[in-house]
Design an enzyme around this catalytic site. Sequence first.
Site, PDB file in Angstrom:
ATOM      1  N   HIS A   1      48.475  57.726  -1.982  1.00 31.71           N
ATOM      2  CA  HIS A   1      48.087  57.968  -0.586  1.00 31.71           C
ATOM      3  C   HIS A   1      48.299  56.746   0.291  1.00 31.71           C
ATOM      4  O   HIS A   1      48.249  55.608  -0.180  1.00 31.71           O
ATOM      5  CB  HIS A   1      46.612  58.377  -0.525  1.00 31.71           C
ATOM      6  CG  HIS A   1      46.345  59.733  -1.085  1.00 31.71           C
ATOM      7  ND1 HIS A   1      46.809  60.889  -0.483  1.00 31.71           N
ATOM      8  CD2 HIS A   1      45.684  60.133  -2.203  1.00 31.71           C
ATOM      9  CE1 HIS A   1      46.437  61.938  -1.197  1.00 31.71           C
ATOM     10  NE2 HIS A   1      45.761  61.508  -2.250  1.00 31.71           N
TER      11      HIS A   1
ATOM     12  N   SER B   1      47.338  65.732  -7.866  1.00 31.46           N
ATOM     13  CA  SER B   1      48.475  65.945  -6.965  1.00 31.46           C
ATOM     14  C   SER B   1      49.580  64.903  -7.125  1.00 31.46           C
ATOM     15  O   SER B   1      50.678  65.086  -6.611  1.00 31.46           O
ATOM     16  CB  SER B   1      48.014  65.942  -5.503  1.00 31.46           C
ATOM     17  OG  SER B   1      46.976  66.875  -5.318  1.00 31.46           O
TER      18      SER B   1
HETATM   19  C1  FAD Z   1      42.776  68.227  -8.031  1.00 35.39           C
HETATM   20  C2  FAD Z   1      42.888  66.751  -7.945  1.00 35.39           C
HETATM   21  C3  FAD Z   1      43.860  66.141  -7.137  1.00 35.39           C
HETATM   22  C4  FAD Z   1      43.962  64.768  -7.028  1.00 35.39           C
HETATM   23  N1  FAD Z   1      44.974  64.215  -6.306  1.00 35.39           N
HETATM   24  C5  FAD Z   1      45.074  62.867  -6.230  1.00 35.39           C
HETATM   25  C6  FAD Z   1      46.147  62.258  -5.524  1.00 35.39           C
HETATM   26  O1  FAD Z   1      47.061  62.949  -5.079  1.00 35.39           O
HETATM   27  N2  FAD Z   1      46.175  60.912  -5.380  1.00 35.39           N
HETATM   28  C7  FAD Z   1      45.204  60.134  -5.912  1.00 35.39           C
HETATM   29  O2  FAD Z   1      45.266  58.935  -5.702  1.00 35.39           O
HETATM   30  N3  FAD Z   1      44.200  60.675  -6.631  1.00 35.39           N
HETATM   31  C8  FAD Z   1      44.129  62.019  -6.800  1.00 35.39           C
HETATM   32  N4  FAD Z   1      43.124  62.579  -7.525  1.00 35.39           N
HETATM   33  C9  FAD Z   1      42.179  61.691  -8.152  1.00 35.39           C
HETATM   34  C10 FAD Z   1      42.694  61.099  -9.454  1.00 35.39           C
HETATM   35  O3  FAD Z   1      43.301  62.084 -10.242  1.00 35.39           O
HETATM   36  C11 FAD Z   1      41.561  60.467 -10.198  1.00 35.39           C
HETATM   37  O4  FAD Z   1      40.927  59.596  -9.334  1.00 35.39           O
HETATM   38  C12 FAD Z   1      41.965  59.685 -11.420  1.00 35.39           C
HETATM   39  O5  FAD Z   1      42.841  60.418 -12.236  1.00 35.39           O
HETATM   40  C13 FAD Z   1      40.735  59.309 -12.192  1.00 35.39           C
HETATM   41  O6  FAD Z   1      41.120  58.644 -13.338  1.00 35.39           O
HETATM   42  P1  FAD Z   1      40.040  58.173 -14.368  1.00 35.39           P
HETATM   43  O7  FAD Z   1      40.783  57.357 -15.366  1.00 35.39           O
HETATM   44  O8  FAD Z   1      38.909  57.560 -13.669  1.00 35.39           O
HETATM   45  O9  FAD Z   1      39.469  59.506 -15.029  1.00 35.39           O
HETATM   46  P2  FAD Z   1      40.142  60.491 -16.074  1.00 35.39           P
HETATM   47  O10 FAD Z   1      41.577  60.567 -15.877  1.00 35.39           O
HETATM   48  O11 FAD Z   1      39.371  61.741 -16.022  1.00 35.39           O
HETATM   49  O12 FAD Z   1      39.933  59.775 -17.453  1.00 35.39           O
HETATM   50  C14 FAD Z   1      38.729  59.814 -18.165  1.00 35.39           C
HETATM   51  C15 FAD Z   1      39.070  59.835 -19.626  1.00 35.39           C
HETATM   52  O13 FAD Z   1      37.902  59.631 -20.358  1.00 35.39           O
HETATM   53  C16 FAD Z   1      37.913  60.397 -21.536  1.00 35.39           C
HETATM   54  N5  FAD Z   1      36.540  60.584 -21.988  1.00 35.39           N
HETATM   55  C17 FAD Z   1      35.576  61.296 -21.372  1.00 35.39           C
HETATM   56  N6  FAD Z   1      34.455  61.249 -22.097  1.00 35.39           N
HETATM   57  C18 FAD Z   1      34.699  60.495 -23.187  1.00 35.39           C
HETATM   58  C19 FAD Z   1      33.925  60.100 -24.315  1.00 35.39           C
HETATM   59  N7  FAD Z   1      32.656  60.470 -24.441  1.00 35.39           N
HETATM   60  N8  FAD Z   1      34.490  59.314 -25.265  1.00 35.39           N
HETATM   61  C20 FAD Z   1      35.804  58.936 -25.124  1.00 35.39           C
HETATM   62  N9  FAD Z   1      36.574  59.299 -24.080  1.00 35.39           N
HETATM   63  C21 FAD Z   1      36.020  60.049 -23.123  1.00 35.39           C
HETATM   64  C22 FAD Z   1      38.575  61.671 -21.083  1.00 35.39           C
HETATM   65  O14 FAD Z   1      39.126  62.388 -22.164  1.00 35.39           O
HETATM   66  C23 FAD Z   1      39.621  61.146 -20.103  1.00 35.39           C
HETATM   67  O15 FAD Z   1      40.878  60.958 -20.721  1.00 35.39           O
HETATM   68  C24 FAD Z   1      43.038  63.958  -7.692  1.00 35.39           C
HETATM   69  C25 FAD Z   1      42.099  64.550  -8.518  1.00 35.39           C
HETATM   70  C26 FAD Z   1      42.053  65.935  -8.690  1.00 35.39           C
HETATM   71  C27 FAD Z   1      41.142  66.554  -9.670  1.00 35.39           C
END
Ligand code: FAD
Lengths: 478, 418
Positions: A49, A45
């Site tokens: 927040h 989104s």
């Molecule tokens: C519908 C929805 C709405 C949301 N709205 C909000 C919001 O409005 N505000 C907010 O604060 N948060 C929101 N969130 C939460 C937020 O999007 C996530 O908390 C955040 O993006 C997580 O980031 P991350 O880096 O942990 O994970 P990700 O962005 O998923 O990154 C993980 C990365 O790891 C890589 N990866 C996976 N497996 C491997 C592997 N084996 N080898 C190498 N690379 C790998 C993937 O390709 C990916 O790029 C929302 C989430 C969703 C789904």
Amino acid sequence: MYDIFIIGSGVSGGFIALELSKYDLKIAIAEKSLDPANGCSRANSGIVHGGYDPIPGTLKAKLNVRGTEMMLEMAERLHIDYDRCGAYVIAFGEDDDKKAYELYQRGLTNGVEHLSIVSGDELLKREPNISKDVTSALHSGTTGIISPYKMAIASTELACTNGVEFLRAHTVIGMEDMGDYIRIDTDKGVYEAKYVVNAAGVNSAKIARMLGDDSFDIIARKGEYLILDKSESGIVNSVIFQMPSKMGKGILVSPTIDGNVLLGPTSHNVDDMYDKSTTKDGIAEAIRGAKRSVPTVNERKLITMFAGVRSVPTTGDFVIGQSKANPRLFNVAGIESPGLTSSPAIAEYLVGIMKDCGIEMSTKKTYVMNRPAEKKPRLMSQADANALIAKEPAYGKIVCRCEQVTEGEILDAIRRPAGAVTVDGVKMRVRAGMGRCQGGFCTSRVIEILARELGVSQTEIRKQNEDSKMLYRTLREE
Amino acid sequence: MDICIDKDLVIVGGGPAGLAAAITAKENGIDDIVIIERDKYAGGVLRQCIHDGFGLQMFGERLTGPEYAARYEEKAKELGIEIKLNTFVLDITGDKIVRTVSPDDGMVFYKAKAIVLAMGCREKSRPAIMLTGERPAGVYTAGLVQRLINIDGFVPGKEAVILGSGDIGLIMARRLTLEGVNVKAVYELMSYSSGLKRNIVQCLDDYGIPLYLDHTVVNIHGKDRVTGVTVAKVDEKKQPIPGTEEYVQCDMLVLSVGLIPENELSKGAGVELNPVTGGLFVDDNMSTNMDGVFACGNVVHVHDLVDFVTIESNNAGKCAADYIKGKKNEGEAIEVIPENGVRYVVPSTVHKNCDRKTADFMFRVGKVYKDARITVYDGDRLVRSFKKSILTPGEMEKIKLAQMDIDSASQLRIGIEE
Ligand SMILES: Cc1cc2nc3c(=O)[nH]c(=O)nc-3n(C[C@H](O)[C@H](O)[C@H](O)COP(=O)(O)OP(=O)(O)OC[C@H]3O[C@@H](n4cnc5c(N)ncnc54)[C@H](O)[C@@H]3O)c2cc1C
Ligand SMILES: Cc1cc2nc3c(=O)[nH]c(=O)nc-3n(C[C@H](O)[C@H](O)[C@H](O)COP(=O)(O)OP(=O)(O)OC[C@H]3O[C@@H](n4cnc5c(N)ncnc54)[C@H](O)[C@@H]3O)c2cc1C
């Protein structure tokens, strides 16, 4: 041998890399896809927040509030747009009124500032397109909007400016504890590192298990969205939420940082962690939900639909810290909402833990604090634009007609550290192809620029992942 | 301070519409003209239409798109009309200041006495038809595929499904087949094709490509590259009928689902749009609601035949020239209103007591009619009626009315009676 090997370049991995790049460490960040922001950080989104929603005492509550606090400075350092437009959580009837008040109280407990309860009438004055059935609302003045993929890209980029290596298109497929280091197997080769940070989003439970950590699991929960044309901007001035429930924060209507309108998300558990497909029912549900808040929403003005998959942790809270199963593994998992908001704070918190665990970190002498801003001729004065174009004519060549993006901006996106190599990579960085024609006009031109700049055939250019080539074969000898 | 260049006439868009308008304005005594074109060549969408069939009306010949465009481009050059290529119009303001940008000249402002809008149209894309599913590489609009093959020299896939039987979809079915692509079928939501009859015969029938009417694509498969699509039959309400779904394997989905006039610049300038077509309201002088702003070609309404674009644009060029010379048409004008199955009419107002024998009216119908009549009413009075054996949404209709009929009317309503 790396000191630290980060898996995943979403906002978590990106900000952790950035935070760690302050220190004299040899760091790599491996990403499955060709570009940062391939997972959750790409499709969400985009809300920073306020912090009134998470249960007091949880990591989510603490890091949300801290993340919001950090975001103003972070957005400035990274040169990404961020607008604290505020949010309303709207109530329909007495039950909801009570819940709004509870949220208000919870917010105060979490230490959130600029919260207030407004009456339905007052809200209608501020947001005239809201449903007349709204009885009251919680106003959160610190809630804001931001581009989530720009956050992941910009943090990764600046981390790379500061010496972090970006291993694109590297999927981690196995790990082994070798005693004094971890051996990391990827589909592109073997790496060694003293410590591993698991920030692999929906995949984080699988990654943890590679080193024997099965302390948590991830449930995949899909959310579907619609984006409306810029002509609809102004339908709401702030983020409009409905009452949160067990399944999430409900369907919202929000301006986006780039001037479009966002509707969604739905919330349904899915078996396939990578299921980013939109569905007829999901989109219909998102529209229905949005209309409950803002009845005049015009879905016919839609310019795109997408879906994101939440990584919901079975533990109920963010999983951040040293793994009990293996001290060389640090998990940053189950980062569901408010993960985007929290990401700078998650990085700060994790690095604190790593120091406490005895990992030596000495501050680098040279650290680049800021990511350079992009140049956008369309927003410049005539004199400034002409000075720029005289020096770099590519800034006078419009490639994306809808968003008026120039070739100069695209070249810059490709040439930056951890720069774009795909059509979607260009799109996420400079918005070429994100407008109302959705790339009908610029796609072939973007492919041509990418190929020229990267020195490969146009048939080698991908949309996003390695298997997503855009063109099949050439007609002429190249 | 922004530096402005004064111009009598600024033409936005160097496609067939812009070129014809410029040529006619020049022939009518206007010298200080500039055409602004964002592409690296003039000729607009014709440059990628390498098939023939252009110019039957204007030249009595079957020209290819580039040949047709070249005739006008050469003429414009002969007349010494300035064409600024690689130059993009960023915006137009209410006081007729046109802001442009190009690699060679940088950001240049023109202050125009008159403007002709000739930006053409763009293709509707996937979201316009609410097509859900995965979002892999391999979903392209037909015009993009046409450009990729005919201009850039790339074949974007091996096995294609085409959604939409508009002319571009039909032409691309043939073009892809000629490049060795296996075109599995063309699916069309409606019960009729919106393309020209001759294109169905020459582009599908001649190559044995099946056309399925009352069908649509309901899902796209493939996480990275398209692996297939699900198609289904639709009912009278155009909703997919459960149980009729079929999986079709392909690596490319080509969308030919309609064109919309490219009017972001017009909107920004404050020119009034027709909500039915997304085109512009113009009068019989091709003048918009803004003083001194004229328009022609696909930016007004989507044409099937470029010849009609040229005719319309000649008129726009002539009227813009008259305007610059101070010859304004200040006579009484009456409204032209679409009704009974007619979706829109161009022009939407027409002047009385003009020095001409007839005036043209162009429109499209909303569904297929057989053995029907086009009727023109003034109040209850039937002014004219024209017998038609067939009317389809895919083919633009054109009727002529005598100026006498217009002079005596207080309003014209154009409709269909079965
Ligand atoms: C519908 C929805 C709405 C949301 N709205 C909000 C919001 O409005 N505000 C907010 O604060 N948060 C929101 N969130 C939460 C937020 O999007 C996530 O908390 C955040 O993006 C997580 O980031 P991350 O880096 O942990 O994970 P990700 O962005 O998923 O990154 C993980 C990365 O790891 C890589 N990866 C996976 N497996 C491997 C592997 N084996 N080898 C190498 N690379 C790998 C993937 O390709 C990916 O790029 C929302 C989430 C969703 C789904
Ligand atoms: C794919 C396709 C197939 C067709 N096939 C046939 C056929 O077989 N036979 C036939 O007779 N007709 C055919 N037509 C119809 C005919 O070619 C078009 O109707 C005609 O080209 C329209 O002319 P135009 O000048 O209005 O628009 P265009 O040709 O689209 O020209 C508009 C020009 O404006 C420029 N422009 C737009 N915005 C800006 C801006 N902001 N700044 C600078 N420049 C700008 C564009 O680059 C373009 O060059 C076809 C049309 C299409 C789209």
